[in-house]
Design a protein around this motif. Structure first.
Motif, PDB file in Angstrom:
ATOM      1  N   PHE A 170      35.922  17.474  51.993  1.00  0.00           N
ATOM      2  CA  PHE A 170      36.324  17.087  50.615  1.00  0.00           C
ATOM      3  C   PHE A 170      36.035  15.392  50.516  1.00  0.00           C
ATOM      4  O   PHE A 170      36.454  14.775  51.072  1.00  0.00           O
ATOM      5  CB  PHE A 170      37.613  17.543  49.960  1.00  0.00           C
ATOM      6  N   ARG A 171      35.212  15.066  49.253  1.00  0.00           N
ATOM      7  CA  ARG A 171      35.002  13.569  49.300  1.00  0.00           C
ATOM      8  C   ARG A 171      35.471  13.201  47.915  1.00  0.00           C
ATOM      9  O   ARG A 171      36.254  12.193  47.973  1.00  0.00           O
ATOM     10  CB  ARG A 171      33.305  13.600  49.026  1.00  0.00           C
ATOM     11  N   SER A 172      35.293  14.010  46.878  1.00  0.00           N
ATOM     12  CA  SER A 172      35.934  13.285  45.658  1.00  0.00           C
ATOM     13  C   SER A 172      35.813  14.547  44.440  1.00  0.00           C
ATOM     14  O   SER A 172      35.081  15.543  44.456  1.00  0.00           O
ATOM     15  CB  SER A 172      35.287  12.226  45.085  1.00  0.00           C
ATOM     16  N   LEU A 173      36.423  14.272  43.359  1.00  0.00           N
ATOM     17  CA  LEU A 173      36.747  15.007  42.359  1.00  0.00           C
ATOM     18  C   LEU A 173      36.675  13.820  41.121  1.00  0.00           C
ATOM     19  O   LEU A 173      37.567  12.925  41.261  1.00  0.00           O
ATOM     20  CB  LEU A 173      38.137  15.743  42.152  1.00  0.00           C
ATOM     21  N   SER A 174      35.619  14.125  40.352  1.00  0.00           N
ATOM     22  CA  SER A 174      35.354  13.165  39.299  1.00  0.00           C
ATOM     23  C   SER A 174      35.355  13.988  38.033  1.00  0.00           C
ATOM     24  O   SER A 174      34.715  15.084  38.149  1.00  0.00           O
ATOM     25  CB  SER A 174      34.294  12.084  39.405  1.00  0.00           C
ATOM     26  N   ARG A 175      35.673  13.445  36.933  1.00  0.00           N
ATOM     27  CA  ARG A 175      35.483  13.947  35.493  1.00  0.00           C
ATOM     28  C   ARG A 175      34.012  13.304  35.160  1.00  0.00           C
ATOM     29  O   ARG A 175      33.979  11.932  34.959  1.00  0.00           O
ATOM     30  CB  ARG A 175      36.507  13.501  34.664  1.00  0.00           C
ATOM     31  N   VAL A 176      33.331  13.991  34.482  1.00  0.00           N
ATOM     32  CA  VAL A 176      31.952  13.576  34.173  1.00  0.00           C
ATOM     33  C   VAL A 176      31.254  13.945  32.896  1.00  0.00           C
ATOM     34  O   VAL A 176      31.902  15.110  32.621  1.00  0.00           O
ATOM     35  CB  VAL A 176      30.688  13.896  35.173  1.00  0.00           C
ATOM     36  N   PRO A 177      30.611  13.351  32.177  1.00  0.00           N
ATOM     37  CA  PRO A 177      30.009  13.885  31.229  1.00  0.00           C
ATOM     38  C   PRO A 177      29.230  15.106  31.264  1.00  0.00           C
ATOM     39  O   PRO A 177      28.662  15.413  32.180  1.00  0.00           O
ATOM     40  CB  PRO A 177      29.011  12.832  30.460  1.00  0.00           C
ATOM     41  N   ALA A 178      29.366  16.088  30.342  1.00  0.00           N
ATOM     42  CA  ALA A 178      28.497  17.448  30.317  1.00  0.00           C
ATOM     43  C   ALA A 178      28.099  18.164  28.966  1.00  0.00           C
ATOM     44  O   ALA A 178      28.727  17.361  28.075  1.00  0.00           O
ATOM     45  CB  ALA A 178      29.391  18.460  31.147  1.00  0.00           C
ATOM     46  N   GLU A 225      35.682  15.664  23.558  1.00  0.00           N
ATOM     47  CA  GLU A 225      35.047  15.140  24.534  1.00  0.00           C
ATOM     48  C   GLU A 225      34.115  16.222  25.145  1.00  0.00           C
ATOM     49  O   GLU A 225      34.456  17.431  25.157  1.00  0.00           O
ATOM     50  CB  GLU A 225      35.994  14.525  25.747  1.00  0.00           C
ATOM     51  N   THR A 226      33.131  15.870  25.742  1.00  0.00           N
ATOM     52  CA  THR A 226      32.145  16.624  26.586  1.00  0.00           C
ATOM     53  C   THR A 226      32.527  16.391  28.046  1.00  0.00           C
ATOM     54  O   THR A 226      32.032  15.173  28.384  1.00  0.00           O
ATOM     55  CB  THR A 226      30.637  16.286  25.986  1.00  0.00           C
ATOM     56  N   VAL A 227      32.838  16.966  28.756  1.00  0.00           N
ATOM     57  CA  VAL A 227      33.400  17.082  30.222  1.00  0.00           C
ATOM     58  C   VAL A 227      33.115  18.042  31.198  1.00  0.00           C
ATOM     59  O   VAL A 227      33.135  19.053  30.729  1.00  0.00           O
ATOM     60  CB  VAL A 227      34.825  16.286  30.218  1.00  0.00           C
ATOM     61  N   ALA A 228      32.908  17.754  32.186  1.00  0.00           N
ATOM     62  CA  ALA A 228      32.975  18.411  33.406  1.00  0.00           C
ATOM     63  C   ALA A 228      33.919  17.926  34.555  1.00  0.00           C
ATOM     64  O   ALA A 228      33.786  16.905  34.685  1.00  0.00           O
ATOM     65  CB  ALA A 228      31.540  19.112  33.863  1.00  0.00           C
ATOM     66  N   TYR A 229      33.762  18.695  35.553  1.00  0.00           N
ATOM     67  CA  TYR A 229      34.379  18.227  36.929  1.00  0.00           C
ATOM     68  C   TYR A 229      33.745  18.510  37.711  1.00  0.00           C
ATOM     69  O   TYR A 229      32.906  19.469  38.060  1.00  0.00           O
ATOM     70  CB  TYR A 229      36.034  18.909  36.943  1.00  0.00           C
ATOM     71  N   ASP A 230      33.357  17.105  38.754  1.00  0.00           N
ATOM     72  CA  ASP A 230      32.406  17.346  39.876  1.00  0.00           C
ATOM     73  C   ASP A 230      33.230  16.987  40.999  1.00  0.00           C
ATOM     74  O   ASP A 230      33.849  16.026  41.315  1.00  0.00           O
ATOM     75  CB  ASP A 230      31.549  16.158  39.540  1.00  0.00           C
ATOM     76  N   VAL A 231      32.939  18.147  41.935  1.00  0.00           N
ATOM     77  CA  VAL A 231      33.589  18.295  43.370  1.00  0.00           C
ATOM     78  C   VAL A 231      32.499  17.800  44.215  1.00  0.00           C
ATOM     79  O   VAL A 231      31.452  18.635  44.341  1.00  0.00           O
ATOM     80  CB  VAL A 231      34.264  19.582  43.480  1.00  0.00           C
ATOM     81  N   ARG A 232      32.698  16.823  44.901  1.00  0.00           N
ATOM     82  CA  ARG A 232      31.801  16.513  45.985  1.00  0.00           C
ATOM     83  C   ARG A 232      32.162  16.666  47.415  1.00  0.00           C
ATOM     84  O   ARG A 232      33.398  16.283  47.713  1.00  0.00           O
ATOM     85  CB  ARG A 232      31.197  14.888  45.762  1.00  0.00           C
ATOM     86  N   THR A 233      31.386  17.413  48.286  1.00  0.00           N
ATOM     87  CA  THR A 233      31.762  17.555  49.568  1.00  0.00           C
ATOM     88  C   THR A 233      30.513  17.213  50.362  1.00  0.00           C
ATOM     89  O   THR A 233      29.325  17.013  49.942  1.00  0.00           O
ATOM     90  CB  THR A 233      32.038  19.036  49.846  1.00  0.00           C
ATOM     91  N   ARG A 234      30.862  16.989  51.761  1.00  0.00           N
ATOM     92  CA  ARG A 234      29.744  16.898  52.793  1.00  0.00           C
ATOM     93  C   ARG A 234      30.100  17.581  53.866  1.00  0.00           C
ATOM     94  O   ARG A 234      31.117  17.617  54.625  1.00  0.00           O
ATOM     95  CB  ARG A 234      29.899  15.125  53.298  1.00  0.00           C
TER      96      ARG A 234
END
Length: 150
Positions: free
Chosen positions: A90-98, A106-115
């Motif tokens: 797990f690297r991060s969770l962020s709220r992004v435009p979608a 609001e227009t939002v999505a959640y971006d989970v980044r992993t490596r």
């Protein structure tokens, strides 16, 4: 909350549930629809038996249900549980435009980044719900671990 479809995909991928207080689940089948239950020491308890785990419903006469096998239930992991399962990947969770409309217009999505270990770049998984984004990341991680390297 995690979608039932993604919870089923996680179970099919091999994710195993060891019921603990605070866990959410549904009874898999049509009898109870999508009613979500929460394990609690007062109302629903996990009882370990040599034949498997049974979830006992204490004083729930309105459901006419005494107990159900954990194998007949579908675990709905919470965000923190999914993040823990991803571990160091797990690297991060962020709220992004979608695309689409979110809270308050609001227009939002959640971006989970992993490596993955040894990878040079992060992998991104988007969803309108953070738990679904975590589940998509975990499914990708599980799938990759089951696929032999080329």
């Amino acid at each position: 909350m995690l979608s039932i479809d993604l919870a089923r995909r996680l179970r099919r991928s091999g994710l195993r549930w060891r019921p603990r207080p605070g866990d959410r689940f549904v009874i898999d089948g049509d009898a109870f629809g999508d009613e979500v239950f929460i394990l609690s020491d007062m109302t629903i308890e996990a009882h370990e038996h040599p034949t498997g785990t049974v979830l006992g419903f204490n004083g729930t006469t309105e459901w006419a249900l005494d107990s159900v096998a954990a194998d007949d239930s579908l675990w709905l992991p919470r965000e923190d549980q999914l993040r823990d399962l991803l571990g160091r990947a797990f690297r991060s969770l962020s709220r992004v435009p979608a695309l689409g409309e979110g809270l308050d217009g609001e227009t939002v999505a959640y971006d989970v980044r992993t490596r993955r270990p040894g990878a040079e770049n992060d992998e991104s998984h988007l969803s309108g719900d953070p738990e679904d984004a975590y589940a998509l990341s975990l499914l990708s991680f599980i799938d990759a671990s089951l696929t032999p390297d080329d």
